[in-house]
Design a protein around this motif. Structure first.
Motif, PDB file in Angstrom:
ATOM      1  N   PHE A 117      31.639  23.618  84.758  1.00 42.26           N
ATOM      2  CA  PHE A 117      31.235  21.612  84.282  1.00 42.26           C
ATOM      3  C   PHE A 117      30.033  22.082  83.688  1.00 42.26           C
ATOM      4  O   PHE A 117      29.391  20.721  83.386  1.00 42.26           O
ATOM      5  CB  PHE A 117      30.733  21.401  85.769  1.00 42.26           C
ATOM      6  CG  PHE A 117      31.523  21.238  86.503  1.00 42.26           C
ATOM      7  CD1 PHE A 117      33.148  19.699  86.560  1.00 42.26           C
ATOM      8  CD2 PHE A 117      31.959  21.329  87.721  1.00 42.26           C
ATOM      9  CE1 PHE A 117      33.542  19.575  87.705  1.00 42.26           C
ATOM     10  CE2 PHE A 117      33.187  21.518  88.809  1.00 42.26           C
ATOM     11  CZ  PHE A 117      33.352  20.812  88.370  1.00 42.26           C
ATOM     12  N   THR A 118      29.914  23.290  82.759  1.00 42.55           N
ATOM     13  CA  THR A 118      29.406  23.457  81.860  1.00 42.55           C
ATOM     14  C   THR A 118      29.767  22.421  80.727  1.00 42.55           C
ATOM     15  O   THR A 118      30.556  22.630  80.276  1.00 42.55           O
ATOM     16  CB  THR A 118      29.037  24.664  81.027  1.00 42.55           C
ATOM     17  OG1 THR A 118      28.591  25.201  82.738  1.00 42.55           O
ATOM     18  CG2 THR A 118      28.335  25.329  80.125  1.00 42.55           C
ATOM     19  N   GLU A 119      28.574  22.102  80.452  1.00 40.13           N
ATOM     20  CA  GLU A 119      29.050  21.046  78.894  1.00 40.13           C
ATOM     21  C   GLU A 119      29.357  21.445  77.021  1.00 40.13           C
ATOM     22  O   GLU A 119      28.298  22.491  77.406  1.00 40.13           O
ATOM     23  CB  GLU A 119      28.492  19.637  78.895  1.00 40.13           C
ATOM     24  CG  GLU A 119      28.436  18.913  78.075  1.00 40.13           C
ATOM     25  CD  GLU A 119      28.626  17.178  77.755  1.00 40.13           C
ATOM     26  OE1 GLU A 119      27.359  17.124  76.413  1.00 40.13           O
ATOM     27  OE2 GLU A 119      27.997  16.673  78.092  1.00 40.13           O
ATOM     28  N   VAL A 120      30.545  21.617  76.560  1.00 42.66           N
ATOM     29  CA  VAL A 120      30.511  22.055  75.742  1.00 42.66           C
ATOM     30  C   VAL A 120      30.883  21.158  75.066  1.00 42.66           C
ATOM     31  O   VAL A 120      31.917  20.229  75.007  1.00 42.66           O
ATOM     32  CB  VAL A 120      31.549  23.556  75.247  1.00 42.66           C
ATOM     33  CG1 VAL A 120      31.474  24.216  76.544  1.00 42.66           C
ATOM     34  CG2 VAL A 120      32.814  22.708  75.872  1.00 42.66           C
ATOM     35  N   THR A 121      30.835  21.956  73.243  1.00 45.31           N
ATOM     36  CA  THR A 121      30.805  21.035  72.034  1.00 45.31           C
ATOM     37  C   THR A 121      31.839  21.669  71.142  1.00 45.31           C
ATOM     38  O   THR A 121      30.957  22.675  70.748  1.00 45.31           O
ATOM     39  CB  THR A 121      30.144  19.904  71.712  1.00 45.31           C
ATOM     40  OG1 THR A 121      29.245  19.280  72.449  1.00 45.31           O
ATOM     41  CG2 THR A 121      30.416  18.803  70.467  1.00 45.31           C
ATOM     42  N   ARG A 138      33.885  17.269  73.637  1.00 46.71           N
ATOM     43  CA  ARG A 138      32.287  16.949  74.237  1.00 46.71           C
ATOM     44  C   ARG A 138      32.989  17.084  75.978  1.00 46.71           C
ATOM     45  O   ARG A 138      32.631  15.731  76.429  1.00 46.71           O
ATOM     46  CB  ARG A 138      30.866  16.238  74.278  1.00 46.71           C
ATOM     47  CG  ARG A 138      29.802  16.209  74.560  1.00 46.71           C
ATOM     48  CD  ARG A 138      29.279  15.984  73.781  1.00 46.71           C
ATOM     49  NE  ARG A 138      27.195  16.377  74.020  1.00 46.71           N
ATOM     50  CZ  ARG A 138      26.376  15.838  74.112  1.00 46.71           C
ATOM     51  NH1 ARG A 138      26.107  14.949  72.481  1.00 46.71           N
ATOM     52  NH2 ARG A 138      25.213  16.323  74.231  1.00 46.71           N
ATOM     53  N   GLY A 139      32.643  17.640  76.437  1.00 49.00           N
ATOM     54  CA  GLY A 139      32.131  17.292  77.938  1.00 49.00           C
ATOM     55  C   GLY A 139      32.682  19.069  78.823  1.00 49.00           C
ATOM     56  O   GLY A 139      32.590  19.950  78.206  1.00 49.00           O
ATOM     57  N   PRO A 140      33.179  18.975  79.895  1.00 51.33           N
ATOM     58  CA  PRO A 140      33.160  20.100  80.670  1.00 51.33           C
ATOM     59  C   PRO A 140      34.221  21.410  80.164  1.00 51.33           C
ATOM     60  O   PRO A 140      34.882  21.109  79.904  1.00 51.33           O
ATOM     61  CB  PRO A 140      34.013  19.908  82.096  1.00 51.33           C
ATOM     62  CG  PRO A 140      32.937  17.854  81.976  1.00 51.33           C
ATOM     63  CD  PRO A 140      33.403  17.800  80.905  1.00 51.33           C
ATOM     64  N   ILE A 141      33.858  22.030  80.200  1.00 46.21           N
ATOM     65  CA  ILE A 141      34.328  23.673  79.637  1.00 46.21           C
ATOM     66  C   ILE A 141      36.301  23.275  80.460  1.00 46.21           C
ATOM     67  O   ILE A 141      36.952  23.604  79.687  1.00 46.21           O
ATOM     68  CB  ILE A 141      34.129  24.689  79.538  1.00 46.21           C
ATOM     69  CG1 ILE A 141      35.088  25.700  78.818  1.00 46.21           C
ATOM     70  CG2 ILE A 141      33.865  25.213  81.113  1.00 46.21           C
ATOM     71  CD1 ILE A 141      34.168  26.751  78.650  1.00 46.21           C
ATOM     72  N   HIS A 195      37.678  20.730  81.014  1.00 46.85           N
ATOM     73  CA  HIS A 195      38.678  20.002  80.153  1.00 46.85           C
ATOM     74  C   HIS A 195      39.061  20.242  78.937  1.00 46.85           C
ATOM     75  O   HIS A 195      40.189  19.362  78.644  1.00 46.85           O
ATOM     76  CB  HIS A 195      38.311  18.624  80.367  1.00 46.85           C
ATOM     77  CG  HIS A 195      37.765  17.841  81.408  1.00 46.85           C
ATOM     78  ND1 HIS A 195      37.318  17.217  81.631  1.00 46.85           N
ATOM     79  CD2 HIS A 195      37.771  18.590  82.997  1.00 46.85           C
ATOM     80  CE1 HIS A 195      36.558  16.591  83.012  1.00 46.85           C
ATOM     81  NE2 HIS A 195      37.185  17.956  83.708  1.00 46.85           N
TER      82      HIS A 195
END
Length: 315
Positions: free
Chosen positions: A180-184, A193-196, A198
C-alpha cells in the motif's frame, strides 16, 4: 500454483533441525501449500491446492483445506504422527494473539485462526505472516544475507519481510505491508499515482495487460512471455511495474537502508525484473546506501519452509 514436485525439489536439500513431526501450511493469494516434516526436520511429503476465492466464508474454507491437508498427509504417512502445526497467512497478522487482522485479497477481518485451527486439527498451532516467514527462511537458510535486509514478495499482492540488525520486525503484524506504499509512475495511459499493488503485483500486471491489449492472460508470467515475444504493450506494462518497484525500493532504502533487497514470487526468476529494478533504483538514490538486488533462493517454497521453522521455536 506450486506443484508437489517443485516443493519437494526445493525442500529436500534443507533441514529445519530436530523437533516435532510437523504440518506446515502456507496460505497464498491463489494457491495453498502444505508439507509434512519429520522429527529430524526433513520434508516427508507435500501437497498443494487452490486458495478459496475472496468471499465472506473464505477464512472458514481456508481452514477446511488445511484440515484436508492434515488428513491426507496423515493417512499417507502413518509412520509420522503429526504433533504440531504451523500456518502462515497473508495480510496483517498478529502473531501474539494468533489473529488474522485483515487480508485485503482474501477478505477476512479479525479471525482467530490459531484458536480455531487448534480445535479443528486437535494440535498446537503456530500462526504467522506468510512473507515475514518467507523472509525468515530466506535470511536464515540462504548464505550471505546481511543483518540489514528486506525481502519483497510479488504475488497476488506485495508484501515485505524486514530485518534490521539481524532481527525480523513485526510491529504487531503491521510491518512490511508495503503493497500500500504510494508510488507515482509515468505510464502509456498517463500518470499513475496510487498503491504499488495496483500497478506492480502479479495480478495487476496481468490485469493491466489484458485491459490495455484486449487479450486476456492467466497471469503475469504470460505477460513476461509476451515481452520475450516482442509485444510492445507487454513491454510497456512490465516496464511500468519495474519503475513502480524501484520507486518503492527507493523509499525503503531511505527509511531502513538495507544492504540487500531480495525479490521473491514467480516473477523473481526473470532477469528483466532484477536488472530493471536495480537500474531504475540507482539514479533514485543519492547519498543513501544502494542495496544489492537478488532473487529469493527458496523461490515460491520460502513461506512453507518459514512455516516449518516456526515449529522449531521454543514454546
Amino acid at each position: 500454483m506450486t506443484a508437489r514436485a517443485e516443493i519437494l525439489r526445493v525442500a529436500q536439500r534443507l533441514s529445519l533441525g530436530a523437533g516435532p513431526v510437523a504440518l506446515a501450511v502456507d496460505v497464498g493469494g491463489t494457491g495453498m501449500k502444505a508439507a509434512l516434516f519429520d522429527s529430524t526436520g526433513r520434508i516427508v511429503d507435500a501437497l498443494s491446492a487452490p486458495t478459496p476465492k475472496c468471499t465472506q466464508s473464505a477464512a472458514a474454507e481456508v481452514m477446511d483445506v488445511i484440515a484436508d491437508f492434515r488428513s491426507t498427509l496423515a493417512e499417507g504417512n502413518p509412520e509420522h504422527a503429526i504433533a504440531e502445526a504451523a500456518v502462515v497467512i497473508p495480510g496483517i497478522v498478529d502473531e501474539a494473539s494468533g489473529t488474522g487482522i485483515h487480508s485485503a485479497n482474501l477478505g477476512w477481518r479479525n479471525v482467530p485462526f490459531r484458536s480455531l485451527l487448534s480445535q479443528i486439527l486437535n494440535l498446537d498451532v503456530r500462526l504467522s505472516h506468510d512473507v515475514r516467514s518467507a523472509g525468515r527462511a530466506e535470511f536464515e537458510l540462504i548464505e550471505h544475507t546481511p543483518d540489514d535486509a528486506v525481502m519483497i514478495t510479488i504475488g497476488t499482492g506485495i508484501a515485505g519481510a524486514i530485518r534490521v540488525g539481524g532481527r525480523l520486525i513485526s510491529a504487531g503484524g503491521y510491518a512490511g505491508e508495503v503493497g500500500f506504499t504510494e508510488v507515482t509512475v509515468d505510464t502509456a495511459e498517463g500518470l499513475f499515482r496510487g498503491p504499488i499493488e495496483h500497478i506492480a503485483s502479479a495480478s495487476s500486471i496481468a490485469k493491466r495487460y489484458s485491459q490495455r491489449s484486449g487479450t486476456t492472460v492467466a497471469g503475469s508470467l504470460d505477460v513476461l512471455d509476451a515481452v520475450h515475444s516482442g509485444d510492445p504493450i507487454a513491454h510497456e506494462v512490465f516496464a511500468e511495474a519495474v519503475e513502480a518497484l524501484a520507486a518503492m525500493c527507493a523509499q525503503i532504502a531511505a527509511v531502513i537502508a538495507p544492504e540487500t533487497i531480495v525479490l521473491g514470487g514467480g516473477l523473481s526468476g526473470a532477469d528483466e525484473l532484477l536488472d530493471g529494478v536495480e537500474a531504475a533504483l540507482r539514479p533514485r538514490l543519492d547519498f543513501h546506501r544502494m542495496p544489492s538486488i537478488r532473487r529469493a533462493g527458496l523461490g515460491p517454497v520460502a513461506g512453507l519452509i518459514g512455516a516449518g521453522l516456526l515449529t522449531r521455536d521454543a514454546a
